[in-house]
Write an enzyme that holds these catalytic residues in place. Structure first.
Site, PDB file in Angstrom:
ATOM      1  N   HIS A   1      -3.126  -5.732 -14.110  1.00  0.00           N
ATOM      2  CA  HIS A   1      -2.056  -5.908 -15.031  1.00  0.00           C
ATOM      3  C   HIS A   1      -2.647  -7.037 -15.987  1.00  0.00           C
ATOM      4  O   HIS A   1      -2.626  -8.143 -15.647  1.00  0.00           O
ATOM      5  CB  HIS A   1      -0.776  -6.293 -14.475  1.00  0.00           C
ATOM      6  CG  HIS A   1       0.057  -5.271 -13.782  1.00  0.00           C
ATOM      7  ND1 HIS A   1       1.040  -4.911 -14.347  1.00  0.00           N
ATOM      8  CD2 HIS A   1      -0.267  -4.855 -12.481  1.00  0.00           C
ATOM      9  CE1 HIS A   1       1.663  -3.804 -13.322  1.00  0.00           C
ATOM     10  NE2 HIS A   1       0.674  -3.709 -12.322  1.00  0.00           N
TER      11      HIS A   1
ATOM     12  N   HIS B   1      -4.599  -1.951  -2.329  1.00  0.00           N
ATOM     13  CA  HIS B   1      -4.381  -2.106  -3.751  1.00  0.00           C
ATOM     14  C   HIS B   1      -5.589  -1.745  -4.753  1.00  0.00           C
ATOM     15  O   HIS B   1      -5.671  -1.317  -5.845  1.00  0.00           O
ATOM     16  CB  HIS B   1      -3.637  -3.539  -4.401  1.00  0.00           C
ATOM     17  CG  HIS B   1      -3.507  -3.611  -5.766  1.00  0.00           C
ATOM     18  ND1 HIS B   1      -2.447  -2.686  -6.213  1.00  0.00           N
ATOM     19  CD2 HIS B   1      -4.001  -4.342  -6.868  1.00  0.00           C
ATOM     20  CE1 HIS B   1      -2.735  -3.091  -7.582  1.00  0.00           C
ATOM     21  NE2 HIS B   1      -3.335  -4.119  -7.918  1.00  0.00           N
TER      22      HIS B   1
ATOM     23  N   ALA C   1       1.371   3.463 -11.618  1.00  0.00           N
ATOM     24  CA  ALA C   1       0.663   4.051 -10.942  1.00  0.00           C
ATOM     25  C   ALA C   1       1.285   4.399  -9.389  1.00  0.00           C
ATOM     26  O   ALA C   1       2.336   3.518  -9.034  1.00  0.00           O
ATOM     27  CB  ALA C   1      -0.673   3.205 -10.336  1.00  0.00           C
TER      28      ALA C   1
ATOM     29  N   ASN D   1      -3.507   7.412  -5.398  1.00  0.00           N
ATOM     30  CA  ASN D   1      -3.696   7.648  -3.905  1.00  0.00           C
ATOM     31  C   ASN D   1      -2.607   8.463  -3.419  1.00  0.00           C
ATOM     32  O   ASN D   1      -1.473   8.830  -3.959  1.00  0.00           O
ATOM     33  CB  ASN D   1      -3.608   6.161  -3.201  1.00  0.00           C
ATOM     34  CG  ASN D   1      -2.213   5.519  -3.293  1.00  0.00           C
ATOM     35  OD1 ASN D   1      -2.168   4.847  -4.356  1.00  0.00           O
ATOM     36  ND2 ASN D   1      -1.359   5.735  -2.432  1.00  0.00           N
TER      37      ASN D   1
ATOM     38  N   MET E   1       6.430   1.064  -7.049  1.00  0.00           N
ATOM     39  CA  MET E   1       7.237  -0.091  -6.673  1.00  0.00           C
ATOM     40  C   MET E   1       7.727  -0.767  -8.252  1.00  0.00           C
ATOM     41  O   MET E   1       7.727  -2.018  -8.338  1.00  0.00           O
ATOM     42  CB  MET E   1       6.345  -1.087  -6.186  1.00  0.00           C
ATOM     43  CG  MET E   1       5.733  -0.858  -4.681  1.00  0.00           C
ATOM     44  SD  MET E   1       4.426  -2.119  -4.077  1.00  0.00           S
ATOM     45  CE  MET E   1       3.913  -1.180  -2.792  1.00  0.00           C
ATOM     46  N   SER E   2       7.934   0.185  -9.183  1.00  0.00           N
ATOM     47  CA  SER E   2       8.108  -0.355 -10.448  1.00  0.00           C
ATOM     48  C   SER E   2       8.923   0.567 -11.153  1.00  0.00           C
ATOM     49  O   SER E   2       9.451   1.786 -10.728  1.00  0.00           O
ATOM     50  CB  SER E   2       6.786  -0.637 -11.116  1.00  0.00           C
ATOM     51  OG  SER E   2       6.333   0.437 -11.495  1.00  0.00           O
TER      52      SER E   2
ATOM     53  N   HIS F   1       7.290  -7.588 -11.341  1.00  0.00           N
ATOM     54  CA  HIS F   1       7.911  -6.710 -10.331  1.00  0.00           C
ATOM     55  C   HIS F   1       9.115  -7.787  -9.595  1.00  0.00           C
ATOM     56  O   HIS F   1       8.900  -8.748  -9.454  1.00  0.00           O
ATOM     57  CB  HIS F   1       6.844  -6.377  -9.498  1.00  0.00           C
ATOM     58  CG  HIS F   1       5.642  -5.443 -10.050  1.00  0.00           C
ATOM     59  ND1 HIS F   1       4.729  -5.889 -10.591  1.00  0.00           N
ATOM     60  CD2 HIS F   1       5.446  -4.112  -9.980  1.00  0.00           C
ATOM     61  CE1 HIS F   1       3.777  -5.288 -11.262  1.00  0.00           C
ATOM     62  NE2 HIS F   1       4.436  -4.161 -10.697  1.00  0.00           N
TER      63      HIS F   1
ATOM     64  N   SER G   1       0.106  -0.691 -13.591  1.00  0.00           N
ATOM     65  CA  SER G   1      -1.204  -0.950 -12.759  1.00  0.00           C
ATOM     66  C   SER G   1      -2.395   0.098 -13.316  1.00  0.00           C
ATOM     67  O   SER G   1      -2.077   1.574 -13.396  1.00  0.00           O
ATOM     68  CB  SER G   1      -1.159  -0.629 -11.206  1.00  0.00           C
ATOM     69  OG  SER G   1      -0.202  -1.621 -10.590  1.00  0.00           O
TER      70      SER G   1
ATOM     71  N   TYR H   1       9.416  -7.631  -6.362  1.00  0.00           N
ATOM     72  CA  TYR H   1       8.863  -8.163  -5.328  1.00  0.00           C
ATOM     73  C   TYR H   1       8.314  -9.631  -5.389  1.00  0.00           C
ATOM     74  O   TYR H   1       7.873 -10.102  -4.559  1.00  0.00           O
ATOM     75  CB  TYR H   1       7.689  -7.184  -4.509  1.00  0.00           C
ATOM     76  CG  TYR H   1       6.659  -6.878  -5.357  1.00  0.00           C
ATOM     77  CD1 TYR H   1       5.635  -7.699  -5.560  1.00  0.00           C
ATOM     78  CD2 TYR H   1       6.419  -5.432  -5.641  1.00  0.00           C
ATOM     79  CE1 TYR H   1       4.612  -7.468  -6.240  1.00  0.00           C
ATOM     80  CE2 TYR H   1       5.292  -5.115  -6.482  1.00  0.00           C
ATOM     81  CZ  TYR H   1       4.153  -6.194  -6.797  1.00  0.00           C
ATOM     82  OH  TYR H   1       3.272  -5.687  -7.628  1.00  0.00           O
ATOM     83  N   GLU H   2       7.984  -9.814  -6.844  1.00  0.00           N
ATOM     84  CA  GLU H   2       7.369 -11.162  -7.186  1.00  0.00           C
ATOM     85  C   GLU H   2       8.277 -12.140  -6.770  1.00  0.00           C
ATOM     86  O   GLU H   2       8.108 -13.587  -6.760  1.00  0.00           O
ATOM     87  CB  GLU H   2       6.933 -11.210  -8.437  1.00  0.00           C
ATOM     88  CG  GLU H   2       5.545 -10.338  -8.625  1.00  0.00           C
ATOM     89  CD  GLU H   2       5.283 -10.291 -10.093  1.00  0.00           C
ATOM     90  OE1 GLU H   2       4.797 -11.405 -10.616  1.00  0.00           O
ATOM     91  OE2 GLU H   2       5.431  -9.259 -10.953  1.00  0.00           O
TER      92      GLU H   2
END
Length: 272
Positions: free
Chosen positions: A61, A247, A113, A235, A211-212, A83, A30, A85-86
């Site tokens: 992305h 996001h 990120a 963040n 998450m990656s 990802h 990201s 989660y997709e």
């Protein structure tokens, strides 16, 4: 995993992508997509055109593969990632690494990120990943064993190659960037973590959370690639930040840090 999906993806790419091994493969997370500078573009393709990969569904992305030359080196870059989660399975997540392996690439830089957990971190800092926590309870190597991907039970003592981490440190120090080594906690997403979860991750030794990255790192290590991991703290994590997470904050942090992100990648390429 479905080997036919990987074969179909490889068949899409022209011979020039396989005739000479890339000096470096890069997978950009990201906000990192604008960090590349090319002397010559050799080939490029949108993810939507690559069989088995599909268009990126996440803001920030770019969703494009670029094979290019920079400073006399051949670089294969994936601008964006898929990802877990997709919900598309493991094949699109690790497909970029599998294609790099087939191209003969030996060195991989993974970027992302992340949310800062370590109290010493603040948005805009960089973390060189020295280890990770897989909190998802899933692994892309689960399933029938493919000998081309190494041993059935690959060692993960040093997933992130110390020599490459040293090169990232040298680049960051020359550029006077705020940087530290850290442990990356991998969660499935897409919901952000709760404050209680973040405190649990902190107790386990995590410095950042995201998450990656971990699936690609595990797969690459199993296949014998040398791996480096670099995270931009976009963040502060839930409970550490005093405001709700979004996001848009991640994307904004990436935009603000673009010059630094581009500079550290440039310096790293020169050192590899």
């Amino acid at each position: 995993m479905n080997m036919k999906a990987f074969d179909a993806a490889a068949g899409y790419f022209p011979d020039l992508c396989f005739e000479t091994p890339p000096d470096l493969g890069i997978l950009l997370g990201s906000g990192w997509g604008a960090a590349l500078q090319a002397d010559e573009i050799l080939f490029r393709a949108a993810y939507a055109q690559i069989p088995g990969l599909g268009a990126s569904t996440v803001s920030g992305h770019a969703g494009e593969f670029v094979l290019y030359r920079r400073g006399g080196k051949r670089i294969a870059a994936w601008c964006g990632r898929r990802h877990f989660y997709e919900g598309v399975g493991w094949e699109p997540v690790v497909l970029p690494v599998e294609l790099l392996r087939r191209m003969g690439c030996q060195t991989l830089l993974l970027t992302n990120a992340s949310g800062g957990i370590n109290p010493a971190l603040r948005p805009g800092d960089f973390v060189i990943i020295r280890d990770h926590l897989n909190l998802v309870g899933a692994n892309p190597l689960v399933g029938p064993h493919n000998p081309e991907w190494g041993t059935r039970f690959p060692d993960m003592t040093e997933i992130y190659t110390k020599h490459l981490a040293d090169l990232l440190h040298a680049a960051a120090n020359r550029l006077d960037l705020r940087v530290m080594d850290g442990v990356y906690a991998y969660t499935s997403g897409p919901a952000y973590e709760t404050p209680a979860e973040v405190q649990a991750y902190k107790a386990q030794g995590a410095d950042v959370v995201g998450m990656s990255t971990v699936p690609e790192a595990v797969f690459a290590k199993a296949c014998g690639l040398k791996v480096a991991g670099l995270s931009l703290v976009s963040n502060l994590a839930a409970g550490i930040s005093r405001r709700p997470l979004a996001h848009e904050e991640v994307v904004a942090a990436g935009n603000a840090a673009k010059p630094k992100m581009a500079a550290v990648i440039e310096d790293f390429i020169a050192r590899v």
